[in-house]
Design an enzyme around this catalytic site. Sequence first.
Site, PDB file in Angstrom:
ATOM      1  CG  PHE A 149      -0.116   0.584   2.768  1.00  0.00           C
ATOM      2  CD1 PHE A 149      -0.240   1.220   2.682  1.00  0.00           C
ATOM      3  CD2 PHE A 149      -0.438  -0.401   3.435  1.00  0.00           C
ATOM      4  CE1 PHE A 149       0.621   2.012   4.001  1.00  0.00           C
ATOM      5  CE2 PHE A 149       1.054  -0.347   5.011  1.00  0.00           C
ATOM      6  CZ  PHE A 149       1.126   0.598   4.911  1.00  0.00           C
ATOM      7  CE  LYS A 173      -3.144  -8.244  -3.497  1.00  0.00           C
ATOM      8  NZ  LYS A 173      -3.643  -7.347  -2.477  1.00  0.00           N
ATOM      9  CD  GLU A 176      -6.141  -5.900   0.903  1.00  0.00           C
ATOM     10  OE1 GLU A 176      -6.283  -6.203   1.738  1.00  0.00           O
ATOM     11  OE2 GLU A 176      -5.052  -5.841  -0.487  1.00  0.00           O
ATOM     12  CB  SER A 226       5.530  -7.212   6.317  1.00  0.00           C
ATOM     13  OG  SER A 226       4.308  -8.259   6.421  1.00  0.00           O
ATOM     14  CB  CYS A 281      11.232  -1.361   2.853  1.00  0.00           C
ATOM     15  SG  CYS A 281      11.228  -0.852   1.396  1.00  0.00           S
ATOM     16  CD  GLU A 382       9.168  -3.114   8.224  1.00  0.00           C
ATOM     17  OE1 GLU A 382       9.507  -2.220   6.962  1.00  0.00           O
ATOM     18  OE2 GLU A 382       9.104  -3.397   7.817  1.00  0.00           O
TER      19      GLU A 382
END
Length: 499
Positions: A149, A173, A176, A226, A281, A382
């Site tokens: 995201f 993909k 969402e 992740s 990240c 994280e």
Amino acid sequence: MKTVNHWIGGKTVEGTSGNYGPVTDPATGAVTTRVALASAEEVDAAVAAAKDAYATWGTSSLAARTAVLFRYRALLDARRDDIAALITAEHGKVHSDALGEVARGLEIVELACGITTQLKGELSTQVSSRVDVSSIRQSLGVVAGITPFNFPAMVPMWMFPLAVACGNTFVLKPSEKDPSAANLLAELAAEAGLPDGVLNVLHGDKVAVDGLLNHPDVAAVSFVGSTPIARHIHATASANGKRVQALGGAKNHMLVLPDADLDAAADAAVSAAYGSAGERCMAISAVVAVGAIGDELVARIKERAEKIKIGPGTDPASEMGPLITAAHRDKVASYVTGAAAQGAEVVLDGTGHTVEGFENGHWIGLSLLDHVSTDSDAYRDEIFGPVLCVLRTETYEEGVALMNASPFGNGTAIFTRDGGAARRFQLEIEAGMVGVNVPIPVPVGYHSFGGWKDSLFGDHHVYGNDGVHFYTRGKVVTTRWPDPADAPTGVDLGFPRNH
């Protein structure tokens, strides 16, 4: 309410599963959109469209592919603001951050435009009498990308432009949580002339992900997210015989030596820790201060952090926006509220921050934690939010040992005026990307992006040469042709017979 549907076979395809996910404006907390969540049958349809398209796209000329990509690059450039506006509306980042994301994605499109040089093979002649050996690279077929995201445009553009330039077809993909940018990217690709089915966008949740990981017609999977999910993606796709590049989480450290320019280091720490609300990240989430500079460095970071203006991404004055969801905001806040009990000094506490007129938004302020221990939750996990931890060591060696003990190895930085220390650091530190007086060492498009240890699962980094190699496979051809002068008697090809 707006509905985001799939993009399959060159057109919008309405979801048929009956399942939809909410898409929220993080600045207001209001659900503005719903996104169709794919069924197993819709996964099959997207992969089938890509497989059908590969029959012709996989054998198309490099000239035809690059012509499409050059047109695509021009369309993306012209529509930068539109893409950025969708990112701000669904992710929440400020417009300047969103524009920066689009710009970094465009770097990879530009790299893909030059794919002709990346796909050149090698030739050795006369390895034996009349024997030549050549090495070539060929496309894989249908490949898939599963993206996070936090960069809904940039990370997809790290993947599919190179993949299709190499002759593959692609099923994307996206997250969402902020799906609209991906659809616009696909629509612009179609406008540029990309044939139907070469790029497909499949929205969904675990059903869609598992469908792609297990589908026999998907040859390779790219992932950014992740570490736990990256590990699952790698294990599942590999077990199904697929090639995998799965980029995981991070805990990026910045080592500040006593000789560093502390103003430059403080500026870098603030921008790298709090930019894009820390939802990246490559964020610096741990500063390691060496020697006696710790107090002064923390004071300078605090002074700068207190001036950052937080507000909706649509406000040009805003420097940091909200977090993606209320649940994520609450999780980030929990690390700050629990820090003191685990021995940290809470220098700045941003957990109570609100924005007037947008009280229901997913707001959190900037938090700064000092004297953080390596066994605390705020250090080990994280956080993926605007929380910066400061740790103290007495020597360079202690600092490097602390950093190398982390299970993550994504990116890192050192701030120093000493070239010898910087050179030693870049060789001794266990991370895939290193910055020297550069806080976020994200490589330019023609170098590859990726970490070490629990930050990467698989052998290939993203984009650059690694990206080209990931989306192609090598083949070696050994050839012997008879000399025309050796043709059977009675056939004269006009070559002199001088032996």
